[in-house]
Design an enzyme around this catalytic site. Structure first.
Site, short mmCIF file in Angstrom:
data_model
loop_
_atom_site.label_atom_id
_atom_site.label_comp_id
_atom_site.label_asym_id
_atom_site.label_seq_id
_atom_site.Cartn_x
_atom_site.Cartn_y
_atom_site.Cartn_z
N LEU A 123 67.29 6.80 32.28
CA LEU A 123 68.17 6.09 33.20
C LEU A 123 68.67 7.09 34.23
CD1 LEU A 123 69.85 3.54 33.93
CD2 LEU A 123 71.64 4.43 32.40
N HIS A 124 68.43 6.80 35.50
CA HIS A 124 68.99 7.61 36.58
C HIS A 124 70.45 7.22 36.73
CE1 HIS A 124 65.18 9.27 38.17
NE2 HIS A 124 64.67 8.13 37.71
N VAL A 125 71.34 8.18 36.57
CA VAL A 125 72.78 7.97 36.70
C VAL A 125 73.19 8.78 37.92
CG1 VAL A 125 75.02 8.28 35.58
CG2 VAL A 125 73.00 7.68 34.20
#
Length: 176
Positions: A123-125
């Site tokens: 997940l790109h945060v």
């Protein structure tokens, strides 16, 4: 030719991530919580997930959040994985809270194969804005239409992915 193009866009039918064998489990991100921990700037960890800084950040804060269980991509997920994604979203918000990033400046989501660089669910945060227009183009938000949650795009925001899976569908590049 046409079936190959269709599989490239939508994805070939794939086994569940629960059916992966050991050879499919070797990947660079698995090293973040096992053999190569020193190669990662780990900022958060628990029994199930680990978060580390992206080596080529697109924004001031660009974190990769991964499950410790090897899952190849968002395309491998099904309805039974919704709670895992909800937990990832909670962790992502917690990490961004620690950097005092306002909710309006947050973006979290997944690249959809074949448009991802590492075959381990991540997940790109991110905190906005992006460093450049080029980086912004890597993470497009495309709203759905009709009964679709997401339009044609190689990126799905976390909320879109959750809603798609809740409906019993798969996350793909095509509208879903």
């Amino acid at each position: 030719m046409l079936p190959n193009l269709l599989h490239w866009i939508v994805g070939k039918p794939q086994p569940s991530h629960h059916q992966l064998n050991n050879s499919q489990r070797s990947c660079i991100f698995c090293g973040a919580y096992s053999t190569n921990r020193s190669d990662f700037d780990i900022i958060w960890e628990d029994q199930e997930f680990v978060a580390f800084r992206d080596i080529r950040p697109s924004a001031q804060h660009h974190i990769q959040l991964i499950p410790k269980a090897h899952i190849e991509s968002v395309r491998k997920l099904s309805q039974k994985d919704v709670n895992m994604l909800r937990r990832m979203e909670e962790i992502g918000h917690s990490v961004l809270d620690s950097f005092n990033v306002p909710v309006s400046k947050r973006k979290m989501g997944f690249h959809i194969p074949p448009f991802n660089s590492v075959l381990h669910l991540h997940l790109h945060v991110q905190s906005l804005p992006y460093i450049s227009l080029i980086y912004r183009l890597k993470y497009p938000f495309v709203r759905g239409f009709g009964g679709y949650e997401k339009g044609f795009s190689w990126f799905a925001e976390i909320g879109q992915a959750i809603r798609i899976l809740e409906k019993g569908h798969r996350v793909t590049v095509t509208p879903c």
